[in-house]
Design an enzyme around this catalytic site. Structure first.
Site, PDB file in Angstrom:
ATOM      1  N   ASP A 207       0.850  -1.198   0.000  1.00  5.68           N
ATOM      2  CA  ASP A 207       0.000   0.000   0.000  1.00  5.68           C
ATOM      3  C   ASP A 207       0.884   1.246   0.000  1.00  5.68           C
ATOM      4  OD1 ASP A 207      -0.040   1.098   3.158  1.00  5.68           O
ATOM      5  OD2 ASP A 207       0.486  -1.002   2.914  1.00  5.68           O
ATOM      6  N   ASP A 209       1.693   4.802   1.967  1.00  4.00           N
ATOM      7  CA  ASP A 209       1.495   5.379   3.286  1.00  4.00           C
ATOM      8  C   ASP A 209       0.667   6.664   3.168  1.00  4.00           C
ATOM      9  OD1 ASP A 209       2.090   4.693   5.985  1.00  4.00           O
ATOM     10  OD2 ASP A 209       3.344   6.474   6.118  1.00  4.00           O
TER      11      ASP A 209
END
Length: 265
Positions: A207, A209
């Site tokens: 992912d 941040d």
């Protein structure tokens, strides 16, 4: 005689990929490791595995007994460790699903025991280049042979956890130019160096941040999907890398304690 020459820290499912597994109870001066090490084979190579969070993922990052985990690997005869970890990206140039073979680390933890050397002999190991150059080269080469999106080098910032970063913290990490964010990469890498064990990290990007400008929003479902895909590719990569590691160790990791101790006659 060594029980295993290669060690792997990672998710608790990895041991199911090894052949001829045996469990070893190892005592350490620092208590119990996260789980009893499992030793199996990848081809002709004996490999030790410890799930750093425990078999049931019961140890949060700040509560992992890193010293016991590394000591157990050393007791088994391990000379090289691969430390894959799930990580967030801090730069849009490092995409979801990419692997980053880090060459630098920034420690932002604060409460973890992070050395074997609390005295009486003062010991200062060199840590300018925390990851084994020999291992990094093999991992990058094999990743590219397999068509995996691999970044050769990158800086991992390790936060204390178990909470995630604030937007301000994340934006700071991004602005400095660091690449990946994780909660387990330190002190694992330093403790390996203190035991003269070669260590390489593979950051598996799941992912972006929260403070990365211009990064697309990520859903929980997408993170789960990427994590599953990454695990499958990680298995493929490790099965290619481990047999390709050279038997000789001529890197600085192998002699990290030479001239590192300060003693007064």
């Amino acid at each position: 005689m060594s029980t295993a020459l290669i060690g792997v820290f990672g998710g608790s499912g990895f041991y199911s990929f090894l052949e001829g597994c045996e469990t070893y109870e190892v005592e350490t001066p620092y208590g119990e490791p996260s789980a009893a090490p499992v030793v199996g084979s990848i081809g002709p190579t004996r490999v030790a595995f410890i799930p750093r969070h425990g078999v049931k993922h019961q140890f949060p990052p700040h509560a992992i007994n890193y010293r016991a985990n590394l000591w157990a690997m050393k007791e088994l005869g391990v000379e090289r460790i691969v430390g894959p970890c799930a990580a967030g990206s801090l730069q849009t140039s490092v995409g979801i699903g990419d692997f980053v073979v880090c060459d630098q680390v920034v420690d932002r933890t604060r409460s973890r025991p992070h050395t074997f050397y609390d005295g009486p002999v003062t010991t200062h190991v060199s840590f300018a280049d925390p990851y084994c150059a020999t291992m990094r080269e093999v991992i990058v080469a094999k990743g590219r042979e397999l068509g995996i999106g691999v970044h050769d080098g990158g800086t991992m910032v390790v936060i204390e956890g178990p909470r995630f970063s604030t937007r301000a913290e994340s934006a700071w990490f991004n602005s400095v130019g660091w690449h990946t964010l994780n909660m387990t990469g330190y002190p694992e890498v330093l403790l390996a160096r203190e035991l003269e064990i070669c260590y390489a990290n593979i950051s598996l990007i799941t992912d972006y941040d929260v403070g990365v400008p211009g990064a697309p929003a990520v859903t929980h479902g997408e993170v789960v999907r990427v994590f599953a895909d990454n695990n499958a590719r990680l298995r493929e990569l490790l099965f290619a890398v481990i047999p390709a590691l050279p038997s000789a160790r001529d890197c600085e990791c192998a002699t990290a304690l030479s001239n590192a101790r300060f003693e007064v006659e």
